[in-house]
Design a protein around this motif. Structure first.
Motif, short mmCIF file in Angstrom:
data_model
loop_
_atom_site.label_atom_id
_atom_site.label_comp_id
_atom_site.label_asym_id
_atom_site.label_seq_id
_atom_site.Cartn_x
_atom_site.Cartn_y
_atom_site.Cartn_z
N VAL A 65 27.30 31.51 48.44
CA VAL A 65 26.81 32.43 47.42
C VAL A 65 27.92 33.44 47.14
CG1 VAL A 65 24.36 32.20 47.98
CG2 VAL A 65 25.71 33.96 49.13
N LEU A 66 27.91 33.93 45.91
CA LEU A 66 28.89 34.92 45.48
C LEU A 66 28.12 36.17 45.09
CD1 LEU A 66 31.62 35.95 44.30
CD2 LEU A 66 31.20 34.52 42.31
N GLU A 67 28.44 37.27 45.73
CA GLU A 67 27.78 38.54 45.43
C GLU A 67 28.78 39.49 44.78
OE1 GLU A 67 24.65 39.11 45.64
OE2 GLU A 67 23.77 38.53 47.56
N VAL A 68 28.32 40.18 43.76
CA VAL A 68 29.13 41.22 43.12
C VAL A 68 28.47 42.54 43.47
CG1 VAL A 68 30.07 42.09 40.95
CG2 VAL A 68 29.70 39.63 41.25
N PHE A 69 29.13 43.30 44.32
CA PHE A 69 28.54 44.53 44.85
C PHE A 69 29.06 45.76 44.13
CE2 PHE A 69 27.70 42.96 49.49
CZ PHE A 69 26.58 42.28 49.05
N GLY A 70 28.15 46.58 43.66
CA GLY A 70 28.52 47.91 43.17
C GLY A 70 28.49 48.84 44.37
N GLN A 87 20.73 45.41 51.91
CA GLN A 87 21.58 45.62 50.74
C GLN A 87 23.06 45.74 51.12
OE1 GLN A 87 19.35 44.51 48.54
NE2 GLN A 87 20.45 45.81 47.14
N THR A 88 23.35 45.90 52.41
CA THR A 88 24.75 46.06 52.83
C THR A 88 25.40 44.69 52.97
OG1 THR A 88 24.26 45.95 55.20
CG2 THR A 88 24.17 48.15 54.17
N GLU A 89 26.71 44.69 52.98
CA GLU A 89 27.45 43.43 53.11
C GLU A 89 27.08 42.73 54.42
OE1 GLU A 89 32.03 41.72 52.94
OE2 GLU A 89 31.68 43.86 52.56
N LEU A 106 32.66 40.16 45.85
CA LEU A 106 33.58 40.88 44.97
C LEU A 106 32.99 42.27 44.80
CD1 LEU A 106 34.14 38.25 42.12
CD2 LEU A 106 35.72 38.80 43.97
N TRP A 107 33.82 43.30 44.92
CA TRP A 107 33.34 44.67 44.75
C TRP A 107 33.58 45.12 43.31
CZ3 TRP A 107 30.38 47.43 48.03
CH2 TRP A 107 30.24 46.92 49.33
N GLY A 108 32.63 45.86 42.80
CA GLY A 108 32.70 46.34 41.41
C GLY A 108 34.01 47.01 41.08
N ASN A 109 34.51 47.85 41.99
CA ASN A 109 35.74 48.59 41.66
C ASN A 109 36.95 47.68 41.57
OD1 ASN A 109 36.15 48.17 44.38
ND2 ASN A 109 36.18 50.33 44.94
N GLU A 110 36.92 46.50 42.25
CA GLU A 110 38.05 45.57 42.09
C GLU A 110 37.86 44.73 40.83
OE1 GLU A 110 38.68 42.81 45.38
OE2 GLU A 110 36.55 42.41 45.61
N VAL A 111 36.62 44.34 40.54
CA VAL A 111 36.32 43.55 39.33
C VAL A 111 36.74 44.34 38.08
CG1 VAL A 111 34.44 42.61 37.90
CG2 VAL A 111 34.47 42.19 40.37
N ASP A 117 41.17 36.06 34.72
CA ASP A 117 42.00 35.10 35.47
C ASP A 117 42.14 35.51 36.93
OD1 ASP A 117 42.44 33.42 33.41
OD2 ASP A 117 44.53 34.02 33.03
N GLN A 118 42.37 36.80 37.14
CA GLN A 118 42.54 37.32 38.50
C GLN A 118 41.23 37.19 39.28
OE1 GLN A 118 43.97 41.22 37.25
NE2 GLN A 118 45.94 40.85 38.25
N ILE A 119 40.12 37.41 38.61
CA ILE A 119 38.81 37.29 39.27
C ILE A 119 38.62 35.84 39.73
CG2 ILE A 119 36.29 37.33 38.91
CD1 ILE A 119 36.82 39.74 36.97
N ALA A 120 38.89 34.90 38.85
CA ALA A 120 38.74 33.48 39.18
C ALA A 120 39.65 33.12 40.36
CB ALA A 120 39.08 32.62 37.96
N GLN A 121 40.87 33.62 40.34
CA GLN A 121 41.83 33.37 41.40
C GLN A 121 41.30 33.92 42.73
OE1 GLN A 121 44.47 31.37 40.81
NE2 GLN A 121 44.61 31.46 43.04
N ARG A 122 40.75 35.12 42.67
CA ARG A 122 40.20 35.78 43.86
C ARG A 122 39.05 34.96 44.45
NH1 ARG A 122 40.82 38.17 48.06
NH2 ARG A 122 39.54 39.91 48.72
N VAL A 123 38.17 34.48 43.60
CA VAL A 123 37.03 33.66 44.06
C VAL A 123 37.56 32.41 44.77
CG1 VAL A 123 35.07 32.22 43.32
CG2 VAL A 123 35.38 34.51 42.35
#
Length: 142
Positions: A65-70, A87-89, A106-111, A117-123
């Motif tokens: 699973v992929l979570e995008v955390f704010g 709710q925590t990691e 993925l954390w919101g502040n990095e997204v 492209d960078q997001i896809a690479q990171r995943v």
């Protein structure tokens, strides 16, 4: 109560909230589509694992699973102080682990600062690290 553990009840509850992807999730959706990554947005309650509703799930049959955390809702240090463990990691990872799922975060502040492209690479990097971790065998004997 029993209802709270019923996946169908939880799914309907999420559906009734009419959850739409937030701005970070939308950017990740775009990255996934542009790079043709095997993930699908399910943060609207489509998929319930344990009592959790992940943001994205791998569609290649890999239990990831992929979570995008704010930070506000998921980081007890930078965000709200009374964040529930689920709710925590660490809390979410524990639930997914018990169900045999690995979690990518993925954390919101990095997204926010990354290109799609960078997001896809990171995943892909995070996913590769999970596969290495599995191959590294630990005590699971795989």
């Amino acid at each position: 109560s029993l209802r709270n553990n019923d996946p169908e009840f939880i799914r309907k509850k999420f559906a009734s909230l009419n959850m739409k992807p937030n701005k970070y999730e939308k950017k990740v959706i775009t990255a996934i589509e542009e790079s043709n990554l095997p993930y699908k947005f399910v943060g609207d309650g489509t998929v319930i694992l344990g009592r959790l509703c992940p943001d994205f799930i791998n569609t290649d049959g890999v239990k990831v699973v992929l979570e995008v955390f704010g930070e506000l809702f998921h980081d007890p240090i930078k965000g709200f102080k009374n964040i529930r463990e689920a709710q925590t990691e660490d809390g979410r990872r524990k639930v997914y682990d018990e169900l045999g799922f690995k979690m990518i975060v993925l954390w919101g502040n990095e997204v926010k600062t990354m290109s799609t492209d960078q997001i896809a690479q990171r995943v892909l990097e995070l996913e590769a690290a999970l596969v290495d971790e599995r191959k590294g065998g630990g005590a699971s004997g795989e």
